[in-house]
Every structure is written in structure tokens, then in C-alpha cells.
Scaffold this active site. Structure first.
Site: not given
Ligand code: ATP
Length: 876
Positions: A260, A264, A306, A613, A679, A682, A707, A710-711
Site C-alpha cells: 500500500a 512503486e 524567427d 527552419d 502513504n 497509511e 490502496n 486512493t492511489d
Molecule cells: P526569419 O524567417 O529568420 O525571420 P527572414 O525570412 O527574415 O528570416 P531570410 O528569408 O533569410 O530572412 O531573408 C533575408 C533577406 O533576404 C530579406 O530581408 C530579404 O531582403 C532577402 N530575401 C528574402 N527572401 C528573398 C527572395 N525570395 N529573393 C530574394 N531576396 C530575398
């Protein structure tokens, strides 16, 4: 590439087995059930029961066996449910592969791949099986997991006959390695244990789930308590025998006290609580890869997030354009095609503005996004919008989609452009160079379009467009453009610059500013974090001013500053440590900066949750205490490195998971408090009873009944408590903080002692008022069970009293207590059970005494708590 048919694939899957290194050994339900009897004490009890049956105590023996069986069934059901939850989680986070079956590309679980399947690989993917490349563009692979070398290895397609599976071959990609750059198509040549990885890796076969730190600590605690209990049981046994009680009876009593009182089931209950938290988090969009992380999440003190898509909506709309020295605004929001290009309030046709037309052309060609005017496909990646110009669906990066939509508003269509200017070569967007380019056919020759962050495009440009003419771009003019970038960024716009390379001349075309508003849920989440003293930090590749403006809108800046990756590079570790506190935004950072920041925060003793990402984010994700990957925009590599995957990429979901992490820890504290104090109650009842020369207070069957009611259910139901409103209003817990902090141990002992004294009190008062020994035992049984069932409600909160407790927020607990009460009532009022449990009907007075002793302590402590609580409030 035709690939296999589904039928062929199925046959091969049956023949070769699943594409897995080692299927996690599943425990058969029967073995799981039998495992419930592993406990030594239970074995001894069963043996003793058999002996007692031979001695003629048949009813007792059957009862004991039935109760042990019932306990085992409860334990089995809990374990089975936990296993199922974890299994469904494993399936959810299982890797997938893009494969061509029946002539169509589809995404399937990677374990269903078979030899001969044609697969497609892209940057960020983990290679799902050994495969021979049939085509490859700029493919670079990280094979360190196989070879130990972290240098990227470039790969090319080989001859179709060359499919021998050896290591270090240029035309073969190996399961478990990661694609760093480029893309490819390949034919699977080995799956599962026949892959190179499967052959050399014995380490990975062992896919056992390690115990979490809390589970380990509580398992240790369980052992200490068990030893103490055994000591007490031995003492009770000896004292009883010395006093002349029958040896066998005392042996049974000693063993049942041990059963009881020894917690465990503690580690198992912790696992259940963690697994249930995992399934709750899963429902809310946070997939937790390891049970471990649930605990760590609850301790998080810094969340590095991000910006795009996590704090903002990731629904970009171009609102400003500067081209050929003129400024334009763009109306309409999101994916709405209805909108126009305006200059000082009047509509403009880009055909009459060469620089504007070239800018939109660049935005539409230098892109991997697509918009379709047909009905949208039912794909999660597609977004669609119904507008007054029909229904549209889009695929691709929202930044690029926004540019396509803006170009459409100006009458420029990517599809038509592509017909006239087929793409020759493309350098995809890279978040480290922050730009991309495409080379397209242009009349007799070719030209290259560039787009990217202004600071990465401007240095390339020596010319600009003025009216229809190409003229040199001077340094002072570049300074003006940089100021324009700052002005747009200050309005929280993401700014992209555009350029066109024609022969040797690189011509600057202009800027586009796009809006991506903060998510409302993220704003709330940031406020919640501030209250919970969790610091939220934005880490982004975007411009410092854009990031600062968004941070302000999201309520994240709170008097703190922003730093760029370049400024970060200029600091030594010591300088960074000294000033880290002053910053809430890190802009224009690359993955290496992220890693440095995680390390800096950890040096300060913070528990860091870091989102990411890309492929290159994996080291930072791994280094963080809680690595978080994005489910939608994240790559395989990031997802596999992560502890938590956010299916909706939303910061609010992460903060929710932190709250759940705090909640599960609080719940574990709740049921440990409950189980231990009960416990102790008890054990003390039996121990003090013998010491004070009383007859044995409770019989073995009665102890087992206590036991059982309640347990089991009430303790599990406590693990289902929802987060308390105060959970996110206090600072994060230190991971090494004692589990029994804030005087929990004292409270447990105090209450345990009171429960013991109350039970003995009830026993002696009923006996001294002329009750029979059976009546006294029945009263003690009622008091012991009732005080525990009242105490379980007290354990719901460490702040509230019984009067201020919220009973309705966990109906499981109410249900569990009612079931336990019903079982107690049945043990007294059902004649057959009365025989089994040696109980008798109590008089009203005796019942009153039993109830009084159970309620006196909790009521007094609640009234005391009420007054001290009021005093505390007044003092505040
Ligand atoms: P996070 O998601 O970390 O906030 P972010 O999306 O702001 O990052 P990035 O996607 O790396 O960062 O973009 C950085 C910079 O690159 C942007 O500020 C923009 O000027 C330029 N950029 C973003 N996407 C494109 C694209 N598809 N083509 C050209 N330049 C881009």
C-alpha cells in the site's frame, strides 16, 4: 521518370520489409500485463496468499488476488494508453519522402520506400534510403553521419547501370545523410538494414527512450521511500509478533503495508503525465520529439524566435515601389488580385514607366513561385483567394508570391513572360547571400535578373534607369537609395532591391517594400512571456530597421535595442555576455550567429528555446536546450534536429507548449504530494497503532482496498489538471531546483502525520464509545479513505484553499473521487463485500466520528489558509 506502380511497390514492401533501421520493439499487450506482477512485493503477497488459502483463509485469499488483479488491470490500461500515445507521436514525426508512383509525384512515409522507387531530393532533405542519382543539379551532401567528415561532398548522376552500393561513390546518396544544396532525382537501391547506414550502425538499433531527469529523480526518491517503508513494515511485523499476534497474520500485514505504501507506480505515473502532456501539445500544434523536452520547455527562460511566419503572418503584400527615381504605392492586400499601382493617388500603367516595368518583370521572372488562375488544388502549401477577378491559387515563398501579385496588378504575368523569356539558369535564394538570380533568353542573347536585400544588390550595380535610358549610378545616388531603404524599413516593410545584368552592365532597377503584419496571437504570446518572465528575442535575416519596427508592433522591444550580425561579429564573447541583456532583436544574422547567441545565453545560465527552419540552423537547434523547428517552412534536417516541431510555425504555439511544460511539472508535484502524504498516513496508522499497543488497526484486505481506491484513479486524474492561471505569472523554474522546493516536503510529512493521527483517533474513539473491533476498523477505514479523497482536492493547488478551489475545471478528478467513494460505500453496504472486507454497518454517530476526523484537518488548514491568504493580500 516513370517509377514504380503502387502494386509493384506493395509487393516489394512485402518482400523486403519496411525501410527502417530497427522497428522499435513493440511490447506485446500480454507481456505488458504480466509485467504488472514484476514487483517483488506483489509476488511475495501472492505467495503468502496461496499459503493462507491452504490454511483455510479462502475468502481473504480470493479477495487479495482479485484486488491485485484489479490493480494490475489499471496499471496495464495506463501503460497501454501511454504506449499508444507515444506510438502515434512517433508516426506523426516520422520522415517522409517525395516519390514517383503510378507516374505521379507524391509524399509518402519514408518507411514505405522500396528498391526501384524514384525519389526527388532537395536542399534540407534527409536522404531516406540509399539511392543512385539519375539527375543532379549543384548537389552537395553532408555525409558526416556515415564518414565522420563534415566537409560537404558534391555528387553527380552516374551511368544508369552503375548501381553498386559502395561507400564514397559520387553517384550514390546514402540514407541518413543530408542534402545541403541543389536538387536531384534518384532511384532507390537499398532500404532499411541493407543500406550503408543499416550495415554499419549498431548504435542506432537501440532506440530505447531514455528516462527524463525528473523520472530519474523520482525513481531515486521512490527507492528511498521504499526502503523506509520496508523498515517500518519490518518494525510493525516484529512489534506484532513480540506482542503475541500470530506470525502469519503479521507477515501478511507487513507485506500489505509495503504494497500500500511503496510508491512503486511513481515513475509510471510520471511517464503517463508526460505522455498526456505530449498528446495535449500535439493537439495544439506542437509535436514533441522527446519526453525530455516537455520538462525542459517548462524551464525555458529565453525564447529566440524567427520573425517571418513565426511572429509575423508570412502574408506579404507589396505596398511601396521606388523605380526610376519615382515612388509608387500598390493597393490591395494579401493574395487579393484586386488592386492597382498608384502614383500620387492616380493609377499608373507600368507600360509607360520603363523602370517600373523592368522591376516587375524582374520580380516575376526571378522567382520560383507560381500563381494559377484555375481552381486551387487541395494542397496545404497552396493558399488561395477568391477575388472579383476570379479564384487564384499560389505556391511558393510568400515574398516571391507578393511580387507576382504586385506584377499582376500592373498587368505583368509571369506565365507570359516565361513564354517569351525561357529560363536558362537559376541560382536559388540563399539566406546567407540574401539574393537570387535567373538568367533568361532575351532576344538573341541572355540577360540575368537579380533580386535580394538592398545591401547585397547595390554593390553589384554600376548603372540605373532614368526614363527609358541607362545612366551611371553614382555613389551619392547609392547613398540616397540606402536612405530610401531605411525609410521603408522604418515602416516595418521588408525591402528588396532589383537589378538586371545586360552584358557587362549591371543596372539597378529599384526597390519594393512589402508589408507582413505581426500575428495577433504572437503579440498575446509575447505579453504572456513577459508576465512569465521569459525573455522573447527576435532573430531574423531581415533588415535591422524592419525587424525593429516589427518588434515594436509585436510588443517585443520593451526598451531593448537591436543589433545586426555584423555588429555581433565585432564583439568578443566577453563583450557580448556583458551587453546581451540590452538586446531583444538580432537582425541580418546567419545560422552561425544563431549558434553564437544560443551559446551566449546558455553561458548566462539561461534555458534557451531556439527556432529555426533551414539546413544550416540545425547546429543552433541542437545546441539549444529546446530546439524548435518549423513544420511548414522547415527542412527535414531542422525538423530532425529539433525537440519540438511547430506544425503552424506560430510563436503562440511554442508559448502554449511552455505553459503545458510548466503545467505538467506542477501536476507531477501535485500527485507526488498527494501520493506521499497519503502513504505516510497509511504507514503511520499501522505503525503507531502497534506501538501504542492497539489491536491491528486495518486488516490486509482493508489496506489493499485503501490502496486501490486512493492511489489509482485520483492520482492519475491529478495529472490531468489544466494549467493554473498563475502558471504563467511566475518566473521560470531553475532546472536544478529541488523537486520539493517551497516547503513541499514539510507539507507532505505534516499532512501524512495528521492523516495517521486522524485515522487512529477515529479508531480509538469508536472503540472507547463501546463499538466493536470491526466497527472501529470500519470507522478507521472510512477516515483513512475520506481524508485522502478530501486531500486530493487540496493538492489541486498550492495557493488555493478548499474554499477558493476551482472544482469544475477537472471533472476527471471529481469522477475519480466519486468512483472511490462508491467503492467505499459498497464495501460497507453490500452484504457480500462486508464479509470480504470484514466491515460492519456503522451507526450514525460512528459515521459522524469517522467523517469528523477526516474533515477536521483539511477544514482547519483551509480556514487558516484563508486568513493567512487575506493577510498576505492586505500586506501586498
Ligand atoms: P526569419 O524567417 O529568420 O525571420 P527572414 O525570412 O527574415 O528570416 P531570410 O528569408 O533569410 O530572412 O531573408 C533575408 C533577406 O533576404 C530579406 O530581408 C530579404 O531582403 C532577402 N530575401 C528574402 N527572401 C528573398 C527572395 N525570395 N529573393 C530574394 N531576396 C530575398
Amino acid at each position: 521518370m516513370p517509377g514504380l506502380t503502387s502494386k509493384q511497390a506493395q509487393e516489394r514492401l512485402r518482400r523486403d520489409g519496411e525501410n527502417e533501421l530497427a522497428a522499435a520493439a513493440k511490447l506485446h499487450p500480454l507481456r505488458m500485463f504480466l509485467g504488472q506482477f514484476r514487483d517483488v512485493m506483489v509476488m511475495i503477497l501472492l505467495a503468502a496468499t496461496v499459503v493462507s488459502a491452504f490454511l483455510g483463509e479462502l475468502t481473504d485469499a480470493v479477495t487479495i488476488i482479485l484486488i491485485v488483479l484489479l490493480n494490475a488491470i489499471l496499471g496495464f490500461l495506463q501503460e497501454f494508453r501511454t504506449e499508444q500515445t507515444l506510438e502515434s507521436l512517433r508516426n506523426l514525426t516520422a520522415p517522409t519522402a517525395a516519390v514517383c508512383r503510378d507516374g505521379k509525384w507524391q509524399t509518402i512515409p519514408a518507411r514505405e520506400l522500396v528498391c526501384g522507387d524514384v525519389i526527388r531530393l532537395e536542399a534540407g532533405d534527409n536522404v531516406p534510403a540509399d539511392a543512385a542519382l539519375t539527375s543532379a543539379a549543384g548537389l552537395a551532401v553532408n555525409e558526416s553521419i556515415l564518414t565522420g567528415e563534415s566537409e560537404a561532398v558534391s555528387k553527380q548522376a552516374g551511368s544508369p547501370e552503375d548501381t553498386r552500393n559502395d561507400l564514397h561513390k559520387k553517384n550514390i546518396v546514402y540514407a541518413g545523410t543530408a542534402i545541403l544544396r541543389g536538387s536531384a532525382e534518384a532511384t532507390v537501391i537499398a532500404t532499411g538494414t541493407r543500406t550503408q547506414m543499416g550495415q554499419i550502425s549498431t548504435m542506432l538499433q537501440d532506440v530505447q527512450q531514455e528516462m527524463t531527469p525528473l523520472q530519474k529523480r523520482l525513481a531515486g526518491l521512490g527507492k528511498v521511500v521504499a526502503l523506509l517503508c520496508l523498515g517500518v513494515c519490518a518494525a510493525v511485523f516484529l512489534a506484532g509478533v513480540l506482542r503475541g499476534e500470530p506470525v502469519f497474520d503479521m507477515l501478511m500485514t507487513g507485506i500489505t503495508i509495503a504494497i500500500a505504501a511503496i510508491p512503486e507506480g511513481l515513475p509510471a505515473t510520471v511517464t503517463i503525465a508526460l505522455a498526456l502532456a505530449v498528446s495535449r501539445m500535439m493537439k495544439r500544434g506542437a509535436l514533441v520529439n522527446r519526453l525530455h523536452s516537455v520538462e525542459t520547455l517548462g524551464c525555458a527562460s529565453v525564447i529566440c524566435s524567427d520573425k517571418t511566419g513565426t511572429i509575423t503572418e508570412n502574408r506579404m503584400t507589396v505596398t511601396h515601389v521606388i523605380a526610376g527615381g519615382e515612388e509608387f504605392s500598390v493597393t490591395g492586400t494579401g493574395l487579393q488580385m484586386a488592386g492597382a499601382i498608384l502614383q500620387e493617388g492616380h493609377g499608373v500603367n507600368p507600360a509607360s514607366k520603363p523602370a517600373l516595368r523592368e522591376l516587375f518583370t524582374c520580380g516575376a521572372l526571378c522567382s520560383t513561385a507560381e500563381i494559377h488562375s484555375e481552381a486551387p488544388q487541395k494542397s496545404q502549401r497552396n493558399r488561395s483567394a477568391r477575388t472579383d477577378r476570379g479564384t487564384w491559387s499560389v505556391t511558393g515563398d510568400p515574398t516571391e508570391v507578393a511580387l507576382l501579385v504586385a506584377a499582376e496588378k500592373g498587368g505583368i504575368s509571369r506565365k507570359q513572360l516565361l513564354r517569351a523569356h525561357p529560363v536558362q539558369r537559376m541560382e536559388p535564394f540563399d539566406s546567407e547571400t540574401r539574393r537570387m538570380s535567373v538568367t533568361v533568353s532575351d532576344g538573341a542573347g541572355t540577360c540575368t535578373y537579380w533580386k535580394g536585400a538592398a545591401d547585397c544588390i547595390l554593390p553589384l550595380c554600376g548603372f540605373q534607369m532614368e526614363g527609358g535610358r541607362v545612366v551611371p549610378l553614382t555613389e551619392p545616388e547609392k547613398a540616397v537609395i540606402r536612405r530610401q531603404v531605411l525609410t521603408l524599413s522604418d515602416q516595418a516593410l521588408r525591402v528588396l532591391a532589383f537589378a538586371k545584368q545586360d552584358g557587362s552592365a549591371c543596372i539597378y532597377l529599384g526597390l519594393a517594400g512589402m508589408l507582413d503584419p505581426p500575428r495577433e496571437a504572437a503579440r498575446t504570446a509575447i505579453r504572456t512571456c513577459a508576465r512569465a518572465q521569459i525573455r522573447t528575442v527576435m532573430i531574423t535575416g531581415d533588415h535591422k530597421n524592419t525587424a525593429t519596427a516589427i518588434a515594436k508592433q509585436a510588443g517585443l522591444l520593451r526598451g531593448k535595442k537591436a543589433m545586426t550580425g555584423e555588429e555581433l561579429d565585432a564583439l568578443t564573447d566577453a563583450q557580448l555576455d556583458a551587453c546581451l541583456d540590452q538586446y531583444a532583436v538580432f537582425a541580418r544574422v546567419n545560422p552561425a550567429h544563431k549558434l553564437r547567441l544560443v551559446r551566449a545565453y546558455r553561458r548566462r545560465g539561461e534555458i534557451v528555446a531556439m527556432t529555426g527552419d533551414g539546413v544550416n540552423d540545425a547546429p543552433a537547434i541542437k545546441e539549444a536546450d529546446v530546439g524548435v523547428a518549423m513544420g511548414q517552412s522547415g527542412t527535414d534536417v531542422a525538423r530532425q534536429a529539433a525537440d519540438v516541431v511547430l506544425t503552424d510555425d506560430n510563436l503562440a504555439t511554442l508559448v502554449d507548449a511552455v505553459e503545458q511544460g510548466r503545467c505538467v511539472y506542477a501536476n507531477i508535484r501535485k500527485f507526488v504530494r498527494y501520493l506521499l502524504s497519503c502513504n505516510i498516513g497509511e504507514v503511520l496508522t499501522m505503525f503507531l497503532g502497534i506501538l501504542m499497543g492497539m489491536p491491528v488497526v486495518l486488516l490486509p484486505t482493508q489496506l489493499l482496498l485503501v490502496n486501490l481506491v486512493t492511489d489509482g484513479l485520483p492520482a492519475i486524474a491529478l495529472g490531468l489538471e489544466p494549467p493554473e492561471p498563475e502558471a504563467m505569472q511566475k518566473p521560470p523554474r531553475k532546472p536544478d531546483e529541488s523537486f520539493f522546493s517551497d516547503g513541499l516536503m514539510g507539507r507532505i510529512f505534516f499532512r501524512g502525520i495528521l492523516i495517521g493521527i486522524g485515522t487512529l483517533g477515529s479508531f480509538s474513539v469508536v472503540a472507547s464509545m463501546g463499538g466493536t473491533l470491526e466497527a472501529a476498523r470500519t470507522a478507521a477505514l472510512c477516515t483513512l479513505i475520506l481524508s485522502q479523497l478530501v486531500h486530493v482536492f487540496e493538492c489541486k493547488s498550492e495557493q488555493r484553499t478548499l474554499f477558493s478551489m476551482r472544482y469544475g475545471n477537472n471533472l476527471w478528478l471529481v469522477g475519480a473521487v466519486l468512483v472511490s467513494l462508491a467503492v467505499l460505500a459498497a464495501a460497507i453496504y453490500v452484504p457480500m463485500l462486508r464479509v470480504i472486507f470484514s466491515t460492519v454497518l456503522l451507526t450514525g454517530q460512528q459515521l459522524g466520528i469517522a467523517a469528523g476526523f477526516s474533515l477536521a484537518v483539511p477544514l482547519c488548514s483551509s480556514i487558516f489558509g484563508l486568513f493567512s491568504g487575506k493577510r498576505k493580500k492586505r500586506d501586498c
